[in-house]
Every structure is written in C-alpha cells, then in structure tokens.
Scaffold this motif. Structure first.
Motif, PDB file in Angstrom:
ATOM      1  N   TYR A  73       3.487   5.358  -4.149  1.00 35.56           N
ATOM      2  CA  TYR A  73       3.811   4.679  -2.899  1.00 35.56           C
ATOM      3  C   TYR A  73       4.742   5.483  -1.989  1.00 35.56           C
ATOM      4  N   GLY A  74       5.176   6.672  -2.454  1.00 34.25           N
ATOM      5  CA  GLY A  74       5.967   7.521  -1.587  1.00 34.25           C
ATOM      6  C   GLY A  74       7.451   7.247  -1.634  1.00 34.25           C
ATOM      7  N   GLY A  75       8.035   7.209  -2.834  1.00 35.99           N
ATOM      8  CA  GLY A  75       9.454   6.893  -2.986  1.00 35.99           C
ATOM      9  C   GLY A  75      10.255   8.031  -3.598  1.00 35.99           C
ATOM     10  N   ILE A  76      11.456   7.706  -3.994  1.00 33.41           N
ATOM     11  CA  ILE A  76      12.391   8.652  -4.611  1.00 33.41           C
ATOM     12  C   ILE A  76      12.793   8.090  -5.966  1.00 33.41           C
ATOM     13  N   TYR A  77      12.786   8.930  -6.998  1.00 32.73           N
ATOM     14  CA  TYR A  77      13.070   8.503  -8.364  1.00 32.73           C
ATOM     15  C   TYR A  77      14.230   9.315  -8.929  1.00 32.73           C
ATOM     16  N   VAL A  78      15.294   8.627  -9.330  1.00 35.81           N
ATOM     17  CA  VAL A  78      16.471   9.267  -9.911  1.00 35.81           C
ATOM     18  C   VAL A  78      16.465   9.014 -11.413  1.00 35.81           C
ATOM     19  N   PRO A  79      16.318  10.033 -12.251  1.00 35.65           N
ATOM     20  CA  PRO A  79      16.208   9.827 -13.697  1.00 35.65           C
ATOM     21  C   PRO A  79      17.477   9.215 -14.295  1.00 35.65           C
ATOM     22  N   PRO A  80      17.354   8.648 -15.505  1.00 36.63           N
ATOM     23  CA  PRO A  80      18.530   8.078 -16.177  1.00 36.63           C
ATOM     24  C   PRO A  80      19.659   9.088 -16.339  1.00 36.63           C
ATOM     25  N   VAL A 136      15.717  15.180  -9.318  1.00 37.05           N
ATOM     26  CA  VAL A 136      15.289  13.959  -8.642  1.00 37.05           C
ATOM     27  C   VAL A 136      13.920  14.167  -8.012  1.00 37.05           C
ATOM     28  N   PHE A 137      12.990  13.253  -8.307  1.00 38.97           N
ATOM     29  CA  PHE A 137      11.674  13.331  -7.667  1.00 38.97           C
ATOM     30  C   PHE A 137      11.761  12.706  -6.277  1.00 38.97           C
ATOM     31  N   ASP A 138      11.403  13.474  -5.269  1.00 38.53           N
ATOM     32  CA  ASP A 138      11.421  12.998  -3.883  1.00 38.53           C
ATOM     33  C   ASP A 138      10.070  13.266  -3.259  1.00 38.53           C
ATOM     34  N   SER A 139       9.356  12.211  -2.964  1.00 34.85           N
ATOM     35  CA  SER A 139       8.013  12.350  -2.393  1.00 34.85           C
ATOM     36  C   SER A 139       8.054  12.770  -0.929  1.00 34.85           C
ATOM     37  N   LYS A 140       9.257  12.753  -0.338  1.00 36.39           N
ATOM     38  CA  LYS A 140       9.411  13.017   1.104  1.00 36.39           C
ATOM     39  C   LYS A 140       8.607  12.021   1.937  1.00 36.39           C
ATOM     40  N   GLY A 141       8.417  10.839   1.367  1.00 35.07           N
ATOM     41  CA  GLY A 141       7.706   9.785   2.093  1.00 35.07           C
ATOM     42  C   GLY A 141       6.202   9.887   2.040  1.00 35.07           C
ATOM     43  N   VAL A 142       5.673  10.820   1.242  1.00 37.93           N
ATOM     44  CA  VAL A 142       4.213  11.012   1.152  1.00 37.93           C
ATOM     45  C   VAL A 142       3.681  10.258  -0.058  1.00 37.93           C
ATOM     46  N   ALA A 143       2.809   9.305   0.176  1.00 38.57           N
ATOM     47  CA  ALA A 143       2.217   8.504  -0.896  1.00 38.57           C
ATOM     48  C   ALA A 143       0.999   9.214  -1.470  1.00 38.57           C
ATOM     49  N   ASN A 144       0.728   8.931  -2.740  1.00 37.15           N
ATOM     50  CA  ASN A 144      -0.467   9.473  -3.405  1.00 37.15           C
ATOM     51  C   ASN A 144      -1.259   8.290  -3.964  1.00 37.15           C
ATOM     52  N   PRO A 145      -2.179   7.745  -3.193  1.00 39.81           N
ATOM     53  CA  PRO A 145      -2.916   6.549  -3.629  1.00 39.81           C
ATOM     54  C   PRO A 145      -3.669   6.734  -4.936  1.00 39.81           C
ATOM     55  N   ASP A 146      -3.977   7.973  -5.295  1.00 38.01           N
ATOM     56  CA  ASP A 146      -4.745   8.223  -6.517  1.00 38.01           C
ATOM     57  C   ASP A 146      -3.875   8.198  -7.778  1.00 38.01           C
ATOM     58  N   GLN A 147      -2.565   8.189  -7.607  1.00 38.02           N
ATOM     59  CA  GLN A 147      -1.670   8.156  -8.760  1.00 38.02           C
ATOM     60  C   GLN A 147      -1.812   6.830  -9.504  1.00 38.02           C
ATOM     61  N   GLU A 148      -2.036   6.895 -10.797  1.00 44.09           N
ATOM     62  CA  GLU A 148      -2.106   5.683 -11.609  1.00 44.09           C
ATOM     63  C   GLU A 148      -0.705   5.259 -12.029  1.00 44.09           C
ATOM     64  N   GLU A 199       0.816  -1.211   0.000  1.00 43.41           N
ATOM     65  CA  GLU A 199       0.000   0.000   0.000  1.00 43.41           C
ATOM     66  C   GLU A 199       0.851   1.263   0.000  1.00 43.41           C
ATOM     67  N   LYS A 200       2.020   1.207   0.651  1.00 38.57           N
ATOM     68  CA  LYS A 200       2.886   2.376   0.772  1.00 38.57           C
ATOM     69  C   LYS A 200       4.301   1.893   1.086  1.00 38.57           C
ATOM     70  N   PHE A 201       5.308   2.609   0.581  1.00 39.28           N
ATOM     71  CA  PHE A 201       6.673   2.292   0.971  1.00 39.28           C
ATOM     72  C   PHE A 201       6.848   2.696   2.437  1.00 39.28           C
ATOM     73  N   PRO A 202       7.156   1.763   3.324  1.00 40.94           N
ATOM     74  CA  PRO A 202       7.225   2.098   4.752  1.00 40.94           C
ATOM     75  C   PRO A 202       8.509   2.816   5.153  1.00 40.94           C
ATOM     76  N   LYS A 229      10.112  -8.071   1.248  1.00 41.71           N
ATOM     77  CA  LYS A 229       9.816  -8.286   2.672  1.00 41.71           C
ATOM     78  C   LYS A 229       9.885  -6.978   3.445  1.00 41.71           C
ATOM     79  N   GLN A 230      10.902  -6.166   3.162  1.00 40.34           N
ATOM     80  CA  GLN A 230      11.018  -4.882   3.849  1.00 40.34           C
ATOM     81  C   GLN A 230       9.877  -3.945   3.455  1.00 40.34           C
ATOM     82  N   LEU A 231       9.473  -3.977   2.190  1.00 42.42           N
ATOM     83  CA  LEU A 231       8.370  -3.126   1.735  1.00 42.42           C
ATOM     84  C   LEU A 231       7.053  -3.518   2.392  1.00 42.42           C
ATOM     85  N   LEU A 232       6.958  -4.764   2.822  1.00 44.59           N
ATOM     86  CA  LEU A 232       5.753  -5.239   3.503  1.00 44.59           C
ATOM     87  C   LEU A 232       5.938  -5.245   5.019  1.00 44.59           C
TER      88      LEU A 232
END
Length: 767
Positions: A128-135, A516-528, A91-94, A181-184
């Motif tokens: 899910y509230g993660g960090i994305y580093v572009p190519p 770099v996209f950084d959600s700061k740990g905030v998830a957006n459940p509505d994101q497709e 449901e969310k990156f913990p 396992k860590q994500l859960l």
C-alpha cells in the motif's frame, strides 16, 4: 508553582498577561493603541487555530473536517487498522503511514504471533506504499520526532501519546477507526476545540527534569478537567529556557491531562537546531502567537519553583514533591492506601508501609524508558548522576531503554552507556513494554519508580486476578538515578552533588537508511500480504434496529475507569490482531464475570440475526420480552436488536486503543452508559464500533447490574439528532428513565445506524 486562571486571558506580544474582565479592553488599548482586535479575532491568533485552519476542509472553523499530513501506528494497532481499511475498500495509503514495531517486540508465549504481525506490517507497507520500522529500532513517538514531525504539520497516531507539539507539530492520538478514515481519504470531524495557554516562566533549577514539570501540570489540571478535550498551547518566556529534549519530555505527558492535543511556540535556537541535527532543516517553521491572542484559559507555570515530583500509585495526577512525600511519609501512604481500595476494589491487600525503613522510603526497581524517559538528555543526566556509583547488590534493579537506536548508538559513542552499565544498570533496546506491562514486571508487593507515561493499576505487568499486586510511581530520570545511587532510598536529584555534562547529540541517519523500509509512497498492488494464524478478520456486525433491548452486564463506580481496565494491556497485546481472541480478556481485571454475562446475552442477538427466536436461545430474556410487549405490542425480533451494556462513572481515561470499545462490540455490546466520558477518543471509539455513547445524570443510578433496559424508537431518535430519548427499566412493569447523548456529526450518526465503521464504508461503496 502552578496557577490556573478562572477565565479567559489575552496574551500581548507573547509575554504580557491580561485577564478577560471589565478592565481588559482599557488595558489592551493602553498597550496596543487603537489596533486592538475583538475577542473573536484575537482567538484566531493562537498557533493552534492557524494550524487547524490550514488543515480544515469544511470551510467552517466551528465544524472542522481535518485532513492530516501523516499517520503513525505500532504493532498492537496497525493490524486491526489495516484489516478494517481493507474491509472498507483500501487500495493505497494516500499519505505517509509509518508502521513501527515497538510494543510486541518480544517473543510471545503464543508462539509466532508477534513476528507474524510484523511481517503483516512489512508486506502491507510494500503493498500500500508505507514505511516499516523493524522491532527494536525506535519507539513510535521517537521515530516520529526524528523523521516525521514538521513545523505547522498535523500527525494522527493510533497511540494516545501521539504528541509532537514541542517541534511545532499538532499531533493527536486516536483509536484505529479514525486512522482508517484518513486512509480512505475521509476527514477527522470535531468542533473547534478550546485553546488553553500554558504560560512558562522562569527556568528549572539543576536536577529538575521534564517529568517534574509535566507532573506538576498534570496534578493541577487533571481532576478539574481544566484542559479536557482542549489544545494546550505552550507560550511564555520560559519556553526558550528549555532544550528541545526537555520540551519533548513535558509535551508527551500532556496526554495525561486529557487534552486533545498540544502545540508550542518554536524558536530558531533550540527547535531549528533539532531539525538541523536530524538532517531536516527544511521542516522547521517558526511558530508564535499573534500580537494580541485570546485563550480560553491559562495555566501559569513558574519553572523556577518546580521541585522534583513523584506521582504515587495509581494515577499520574496523584502528585507530590519528593520533599513533601519524605516529610509527610506515613500520612501520604495512608492516603495512597485509601485510593488503592477504590482502584483495586479490595481484591488484594495493599500497602507501601513495608517500604519504610528508619523513616525512609525504599523502592525495589527503577525504569527509565520509552517516549517519555528514553530521550538522549534524560539518559545522559542519569549517567552523570550514577557515574562512579553503583546500585548495589540487593533487591533494587535499574533498567534503561533508549528511545531509538540512534540514541543508543550515540550513548555508546560518548561513553554514557558504559557509565550506566558500570553502575549496575541494564541498558536495553527501544521498546515500549515498561509503559504497558510487558517486561520488567516487579515482584509481588514491590514498588517501581519509572520515567514512563502511566502508573495505572497492573500496568506494570502484575495480575490482580491472580492475587498479584505491584505498583508504579512516576518520577524523572534524574531523581530515579539519584535513588539508584542511594541503593533504592527515594531521593530527589536536587539533593545530590553532580555536574551535568550536557554532551552534544549527533544523529546517525544511516541507521534508519539501512534498516527502515520506505516505499517513498509507491504502492505495489502485486505484493501479497503475509498473514499469520492469529490474524483474523472482524466478525459481521448487524445494523441498528428500530428498538433496542439492553442487559446491564457490568457496573463500575470508580471515579475514573481507564482503558486498561476495559481491556488489559500487557499479556493481551499479542492478541490484538485477533478480535475474538482478545475479547476474552475484556474487563478481566475489573469485572471477571463480564465476558460470560455478555456472551449469554449475545446468544439471543445471534439467534435473532439468524431469523430464529431470541427467547429460545436465551431463556432469561422471555419474561423481559413479554413485559415489553404488553406496552409495545409491535415490538418483535425483526425490529429489536438485543445486546449488552456497561455502566461506568467516567470511562475511557488513558490509552487510545480502539479495543477498549471493539471488544465490547465483538461480545454483543450495543452501548455504554456513563455520567461522562473521560476522553474524546474513547467516545469516538464507541461510535466507530456502532455503540451508542449514552449519558445519564449524576446521582442515584436508576438500574443495577443485571437489569434490562428497553429503548423504543432508538433508530429514529438517532436519525432525528435527539439529545434525549425515552427508555425503560424492565421489571414488574416498565419504569421510565431518560438517556442522553451529546452531539453527533452526520457521519457518526450514520456509522451508528449502519452498525460500525466497516459497514458504513462497505455499504457506501456498494451504493
């Protein structure tokens, strides 16, 4: 240069070595008085023990259940990990989870599939509230060093070179299911590992770099398994003589020793300065062993005696000093050819003797790249050596890949980039391709020298199955630059006259802040989530039945089988989001007939799972089935699963990628059989994909490729924690053999019983 102690040692006040023998207690009392701890208490004074204790949730330091602080993956692993986690209830990156894009950064022959994976990662980071580093921004491990590492922290990554010990972070590289396992919010379950001290003394001479030190250590400990599945703890007065970049360059290569993890003592001078430069002063922590610390072993390294090294094809442990190689050239090349016959299976003719001209060895390519070679100091040192020189207009080429865009920018600002390009080098963006065979593939029969991580067969990109063979020798950036300045003649950096400028590094944080996209740990459940046509879900996998029939479909007798041989790197990487598509490449370089054999057996299992007669789906099975039923009449298609297995002497050296196991599972594999497993991470991958990690004693093999095995009551044996189980080779009758299995945790047994980790979590949520 490097000495291995036969037994355990005590380290007193961080510098004095006391061997664990009958005199040890008296010596320790003489040094410390009456305050000498017991061996058990002294073992708790390692840096590793204390970090593990702080992250252990079991309350039992013999049976660890670790929760990590952060996770990191790249673009040939994160799709499968997130797909598995989604299927298991994510449901969310913990905790912070960084998705880097440094492996599938180039366009692919398969069209949009690489960029589709990147967009999948970006949208998952948002959802899910993660960090994305572009190519092209950073290779996975450099970003982790710059932005994630912290003193006393633990990081888990889905890449085998996840090593940040030089910065005071215990990091481990594992297959994707361990990250799931860590994500859960589950744990990483291991027995307390042994801890081996790597005692550094002296100081490197001018021209010796981190790869030289790393190769000297790897050459001393790999074959004898001295640090296998243990933690390497770097201590001693030599540590403070090394810069942060130098330590990082040694640390990342500890993976090639088959150790579990690494950790270094840290200091206010070099390591605090690293964190200050990167704007993260609060993440520094001083780490040191206790006043009296017990280690399970010790590797003594005299840095002053290290000379420029080379690891000849086809393994990082095949090491020599460059001086030794040049002095004994033809004898060593003879030895390389003998080893090549084993590694290549005689599939092609292989020789390096055509590289020898007038008694000197010439190479065709140099590469300085990735998490090992692409550091700021390595590249600046190479630029110093090449300044005012050039690589010539013949076959030799040189490519340099800074490990991150901040490093690239600083090289441009301080002029080293211009020096490299003026010398004829091509400077490229942050990319891991040269480490696994994507880009810079040499010509057929060419020899490449690389400051990268591995030199396994075909890992440079050639295809043995197409009659192509080129090879890689590992060297430090300094000696690669010296060789480049000599137009390809193999040269040690200690043989060139150079004044190293050692420029100061300035980190520009705005580069990542802007890209770099950084959600700061905030998830957006509505994101497709954005999918591509190559991104596929995992196929359904059946639970373990009461009995098991296995056909041996591949038999590998190499001393060590790498994950690259189980599932090739390079061109296959773009298919790692497609379990069925990728499985078509399984063992393609080592045993091209494997996939077809496995699929034939799988027909029977698919028929069985559909409620049909397995023997009708696969005629070859019928006489085997009938023979088994003579002794076990209650055996039937409802209580007996059917699958394939492979035998390999020591499989799983190298990469952490789970696909080495999951591809076998997708093709109907139910087990591996080995004399031993090269790494803990490969064995874990087998288990997490519901495959039994069987062991048989070394010696004469009781079966051959094509034989069938029957394992009665295998399900009950797993439940009963059996270390041995009865099995049979099926022929004209049943020939009894014994299959063994090392300890499994309770969760691991349940995963195998359920058929895979996905089933385990799905069934748990339903229950």
């Amino acid at each position: 240069m490097v000495k291995l102690y036969d037994g355990g040692v005590y380290l007193v006040n961080g510098t004095e070595i006391v061997e664990d023998n009958h005199d040890a207690e008296a010596i320790l009392k003489q040094k410390m008085g009456d305050g000498v701890p017991s061996k058990a208490e002294a073992a708790k004074n390692t840096i590793a023990y204390n970090i593990l204790r702080e992250h252990n949730t079991s309350g039992n330091m013999d049976k660890l259940k670790i929760k990590f602080d952060k996770l990191t993956s790249h673009d040939i692993t994160f799709v499968g990990i997130i797909q598995t986690a989604r299927a298991s209830g994510l449901e969310k990156f913990p905790i912070p989870y960084v998705l880097t894009n440094c492996h599938n950064s180039l366009c692919a022959v398969g069209g949009t599939i690489n960029e589709d994976d990147h967009m999948f990662g970006l949208t998952c980071a948002k959802k899910y509230g993660g960090i994305y580093v572009p190519p092209h921004q950073a290779v996975i491990h450099q970003f982790a060093r710059e932005m994630l590492a912290g003193g006393g922290k633990m990081i888990l990554g889905s890449d085998s070179h996840t090593r940040y010990g030089a910065l005071g972070t215990m990091a481990m590289g594992e297959g994707g299911p361990e990250l799931v396992k860590q994500l859960l919010s589950k744990t990483y379950d291991i027995n307390m590992p042994g801890v081996v001290a790597i005692y550094l003394d002296g100081e490197p001479m001018k021209g010796v770099g981190p790869q030289d030190v790393a190769l000297a250590i790897i050459g001393a400990v790999f074959e004898n398994g001295y640090v296998k599945n243990k933690v390497m703890e770097f201590v001693g007065p030599g540590v403070e003589k090394l810069s942060a970049d130098f330590r990082i360059g040694v640390d990342v290569m500890t993976t090639e020793t088959t150790c579990l993890s690494s950790i270094w003592r840290t200091d206010d001078d070099k390591i605090r300065d690293f964190y200050d430069i990167h704007g993260r002063s609060e993440d520094y922590k001083a780490l040191n062993p206790g006043a009296v610390t017990y280690y399970d072993g010790m590797v003594y390294v005299n840095l002053s005696e290290i000379r420029p090294m080379i690891a000849m094809p086809f393994h990082p442990s095949n090491t020599y000093t460059i001086d030794e190689l040049n002095a004994n050239l033809m004898d060593i090349l003879d030895d390389v050819e003998k080893k090549a016959k084993v590694s290549l299976g005689g599939a092609v003719e292989y020789s390096l003797k055509d590289k020898v001209h007038n008694g000197k060895l010439y190479v065709e390519q140099g590469i300085i790249a990735g998490c090992a070679g692409g550091g700021f100091e390595n590249i600046c040192a190479a630029a110093d050596i090449l300044k005012g020189s050039n690589i010539g207009a013949d076959a030799f080429t040189l490519s340099v890949y800074p490990a991150s865009t901040p490093i690239y920018v600083e090289l441009a600002r301080n002029g080293r980039l211009a020096d490299l390009m003026a010398a004829g080098a091509i400077v490229k963006t942050a990319f891991c391709g040269p480490c696994f065979g994507a880009g810079d593939t040499p010509a057929n029969n060419a020899l490449s020298i690389r400051h990268s991580t591995r030199n396994f067969p075909n890992r440079e990109g050639s295809k043995l199955q197409n009659g192509q063979i080129s090879s890689v020798a590992l060297m430090d950036a300094r000696s690669i630059a010296a060789t480049a300045a000599n137009k390809g003649y193999l040269t040690a950096a200690t043989d060139v006259d150079v004044d190293f400028s050692n420029p100061k590094y300035y980190f520009d944080s705005s580069i990542y802040a802007n890209r770099v996209f950084d959600s700061k740990g905030v998830a957006n459940p509505d994101q497709e989530i954005q999918f591509g046509p190559n991104i596929k879900d995992w196929p359904e996998m059946a639970p373990l039945a009461e009995n098991m029939v296995l056909k041996v479909v591949s038999e590998i007798h190499d001393p060590v089988t790498t994950t690259d041989e189980l599932i090739p790197s390079g061109e296959t990487s773009s298919y790692r989001s497609n379990p069925l598509g990728l499985a078509e490449f399984a063992l393609s370089r080592k045993d091209p007939a494997y996939v077809g054999r496995a699929k034939e057996v799988q027909k029977a299992e698919k028929a069985r799972e559909a409620g049909n007669c397995p023997c009708e789906a696969f005629d070859e099975l019928k006489p085997v089935w009938d023979e088994i039923k003579k002794a076990y009449p209650d055996m039937n298609s409802e209580n007996t699963c059917i699958g394939s297995t492979i035998f390999a002497v020591k499989p799983g050296d190298g990469s952490a990628r789970e696909q080495a196991a999951s591809c076998q599972k997708v093709l109907g594999g139910w087990a591996n059989i080995a004399n031993e497993y090269a790494t803990k991470r490969y064995r874990s991958n087998l288990i997490n994909w519901g495959m039994l990690p069987f062991i048989i004693d070394k010696g004469e093999l009781p079966f051959v490729n094509g034989d069938y095995l029957f394992i009665p009551n295998v399900k009950q044996a797993v439940k009963d924690k059996a270390k041995e189980m009865k099995a049979y080779v099926v022929g004209d009758g049943l020939k009894e053999i014994t299959l063994k299995m090392d300890e499994l945790t309770d969760d691991e047994r349940t995963i195998i019983l359920k058929g895979c980790l996905i089933n385990y979590y799905r069934d748990s949520s339903e229950e």
